[in-house]
Enzyme design. Sequence first.
Site, mmCIF file in Angstrom:
data_model
loop_
_atom_site.group_PDB
_atom_site.id
_atom_site.type_symbol
_atom_site.label_atom_id
_atom_site.label_comp_id
_atom_site.label_asym_id
_atom_site.label_seq_id
_atom_site.Cartn_x
_atom_site.Cartn_y
_atom_site.Cartn_z
ATOM 1 N N SER A 46 63.046 66.894 54.133
ATOM 2 C CA SER A 46 61.948 67.360 53.278
ATOM 3 C C SER A 46 61.222 66.191 52.632
ATOM 4 O O SER A 46 61.717 65.064 52.603
ATOM 5 C CB SER A 46 62.476 68.321 52.207
ATOM 6 O OG SER A 46 63.413 67.656 51.398
ATOM 7 N N ASP A 47 60.057 66.502 52.107
ATOM 8 C CA ASP A 47 59.276 65.490 51.402
ATOM 9 C C ASP A 47 58.425 66.177 50.335
ATOM 10 O O ASP A 47 57.920 67.283 50.553
ATOM 11 C CB ASP A 47 58.375 64.718 52.372
ATOM 12 C CG ASP A 47 57.817 63.465 51.721
ATOM 13 O OD1 ASP A 47 58.553 62.468 51.640
ATOM 14 O OD2 ASP A 47 56.657 63.489 51.255
ATOM 15 N N THR A 48 58.291 65.502 49.201
ATOM 16 C CA THR A 48 57.482 66.033 48.085
ATOM 17 C C THR A 48 56.466 64.992 47.644
ATOM 18 O O THR A 48 56.798 63.807 47.524
ATOM 19 C CB THR A 48 58.376 66.395 46.875
ATOM 20 O OG1 THR A 48 59.323 67.392 47.263
ATOM 21 C CG2 THR A 48 57.555 66.938 45.711
#
Length: 195
Positions: free
Chosen positions: A75-77
Site C-alpha cells: 500500500s501507499d498513502t
Amino acid sequence: MLKDLLKDHDIILASGSPRRQKFFEELEIPVTIDVRPVDEVFPEHLTEAEITDYLAALKAEAFTDLKNNEVLITSDTIVYNEGVAMGKPKDHHEAVNMIKALSGKDHEVITSVCFTTKKSQEILHHTTRVYFSKLSNEEIEYYVSNYKPFDKAGGYAIQEWIGLIGIEKIEGSYFNVVGLPTHLVYKTLKTLLKS
C-alpha cells in the site's frame, strides 16, 4: 466470516508501518511482515490516486516468488494538497512547512492497496478529505518538536495531538487517514479468498 477463509491462505504484509500492522491485528487477520526495498519514484505526469496506485503496485514487483496460497498486500498513502503530492518529510523544517501549507485549508489523503497473488492483482484506493483549522506557528513547532512525524505523509498523524486540536472535520474513512481503508481491505480479501 473472513477468519474461515484465511485457514488455507498466508497473508504477506509488505509494510513497516506499525499502524498498518496494528490494523491487521485488530481485523483478526494474521500476517507475515516482509518489507523489501523499493525506490519510491513515480512518473511526473501522474496525479492523485494514480500516484498511490502506481507506488502500491511498484512495491509488489519486488515479490517474484509468491506461492499459490499467498496473498501479498502492499500500500501507499499520500497527502494531496493543491496539486502537490506530499510524502514523508525529510526533517523538522520540511515537516513544519508541510503543516503550514495544510493549515486553514482542506486536503485529500489518498491510500491505495494492492492485492497480489500468483495469478492476479487488484488495486483499490480510497480518498478522505481532511479540513484543518488555522494553526499558529507555535502549535506547529510544538507538534513537530514533540511528536517528530517524519514517518507520516504530509508530516502529521490524525490520531495525535495535532489531529485533536487542529482537524475540524473529515469526509470519508478516518482509518484511511491513519493509514489504511480497513473496510475496503476486509471486503476485498473476503471476495478474493472466496474466488
